[in-house]
Scaffold this active site. Sequence first.
Site, mmCIF file in Angstrom:
data_model
loop_
_atom_site.group_PDB
_atom_site.id
_atom_site.type_symbol
_atom_site.label_atom_id
_atom_site.label_comp_id
_atom_site.label_asym_id
_atom_site.label_seq_id
_atom_site.Cartn_x
_atom_site.Cartn_y
_atom_site.Cartn_z
ATOM 1 N N GLU A 24 0.823 -1.215 0.000
ATOM 2 C CA GLU A 24 0.000 0.000 0.000
ATOM 3 C C GLU A 24 0.855 1.262 0.000
ATOM 4 O OE1 GLU A 24 -1.223 1.963 3.235
ATOM 5 O OE2 GLU A 24 -0.974 0.367 4.704
ATOM 6 N N LYS A 85 -5.133 11.140 0.837
ATOM 7 C CA LYS A 85 -5.243 9.770 1.355
ATOM 8 C C LYS A 85 -6.577 9.211 0.874
ATOM 9 C CE LYS A 85 -6.002 7.522 5.857
ATOM 10 N NZ LYS A 85 -6.107 7.800 7.308
ATOM 11 N N VAL A 105 -5.198 0.562 3.437
ATOM 12 C CA VAL A 105 -5.392 -0.896 3.460
ATOM 13 C C VAL A 105 -6.692 -1.247 2.728
ATOM 14 C CG1 VAL A 105 -5.944 -2.858 4.963
ATOM 15 C CG2 VAL A 105 -4.035 -1.336 5.546
ATOM 16 N N ASP A 137 -15.512 6.654 15.223
ATOM 17 C CA ASP A 137 -14.375 6.514 14.313
ATOM 18 C C ASP A 137 -13.886 5.066 14.280
ATOM 19 O OD1 ASP A 137 -12.219 6.776 12.655
ATOM 20 O OD2 ASP A 137 -11.206 8.336 13.826
ATOM 21 N N SER A 139 -12.112 2.460 11.345
ATOM 22 C CA SER A 139 -11.523 2.440 10.006
ATOM 23 C C SER A 139 -12.358 1.620 9.028
ATOM 24 C CB SER A 139 -10.117 1.846 10.069
ATOM 25 O OG SER A 139 -9.581 1.751 8.775
ATOM 26 N N ALA A 140 -12.462 2.130 7.810
ATOM 27 C CA ALA A 140 -13.130 1.380 6.738
ATOM 28 C C ALA A 140 -12.352 0.110 6.397
ATOM 29 C CB ALA A 140 -13.275 2.260 5.504
ATOM 30 N N ASP A 141 -11.103 0.003 6.872
ATOM 31 C CA ASP A 141 -10.326 -1.224 6.641
ATOM 32 C C ASP A 141 -11.138 -2.452 7.076
ATOM 33 O OD1 ASP A 141 -8.252 0.453 5.922
ATOM 34 O OD2 ASP A 141 -6.925 -0.091 7.593
ATOM 35 N N LYS A 158 -2.779 -0.937 14.441
ATOM 36 C CA LYS A 158 -1.950 0.109 15.032
ATOM 37 C C LYS A 158 -2.305 0.300 16.509
ATOM 38 C CE LYS A 158 -2.605 2.744 11.431
ATOM 39 N NZ LYS A 158 -2.701 1.867 10.262
#
Length: 303
Positions: A24, A85, A105, A137, A139-141, A158
């Site tokens: 990525e 991003k 990602v 919040d 992540s869309a990951d 992370k």
Amino acid sequence: MFPIHRHPPVAQALDEGRPVVALESTLLAHGLPRPGNVETGRELEDVVRRHGATPATIAVLDGVAHIGLSGEELRRICSEPDLTKLGLRDVPVAAGLGRSGATTVASTAALAQSAGISVFATGGLGGVHRGARDSFDESADLDVLARTRIVVVCAGVKSILDIPATLERLETLSVAVIGFQTFAFPGFYVTESGCTVDWRCETPEEVARIFAAADGFSAAALVVANPLPVHRQLDPALHDTVLGYALGSAVEAGVTGRDVTPYVLQRLHVASNGLTQEVNVDLVLRNAALAADIAVAYSSMSG
Ligand code: PSU
Ligand code: MN
């Protein structure tokens, strides 16, 4: 039609059924400081080649999704001012407007799958942020991994995130998480997060067999968690100190949305005098090497 360009060496490897590893670009463009990020981008590609696979760094350039980059294109992604991003939802927007950006990602996994790539290496997945109960919040990951069939090699999620909550969400989404030679789920910069996983495997061949066994049954990603060895982790006490500072400074600065993760990582690099950056580079390189070994094993099984 969605504009997609395959870098010639990647196209050739895919057409010949040879192993390819997706990499990525957000971790390079937004996760690591310039100008050293270009060197890391090159090293990632080199380590994949040394382990017998073809690297495909993914990004969007002038509205075209690139599966694999030339040296010049990689330099551009690592140095262009104000590069966007791009999460998965942003990719078609950038394509329609002819814009450029680095892929996360989520968007890298989706683009890799559409190009027929089965293995992907990153640093740490996105996930549920601390305080997500109020901020929402997440992540869309996570959502994209639930519907993208690809092996993702990472050092866990992370450590700036709520790790137990992220593991709960991965379970809800039916995304399998396997520890590589461990039951201890890694904490990105640190070897252990304090959480455990239900499965471990010992070799790249085992990962390839698990991925092959899901063919035709599961449409979700297979997450392979590859911890740093203890002697290469960030000192856990230092980790906790700089993390507290970095998270606090993000709240104070009122950072929200897609800027949160890059902002916190950058504060960590500064607060640790560059140590988090060194560890981040180290873990991504190790993940790229393991991903290449898995891609080689998988292609010799399916070929
Ligand atoms: N791994 C790293 N550094 C990074 C990332 C991963 O070592 O910067 C990036 C990935 O692109 C991941 C993104 O998708 O952070 C998560 O961003 P968000 O929390 O906004 O979804
Ligand atoms: Mn977010």
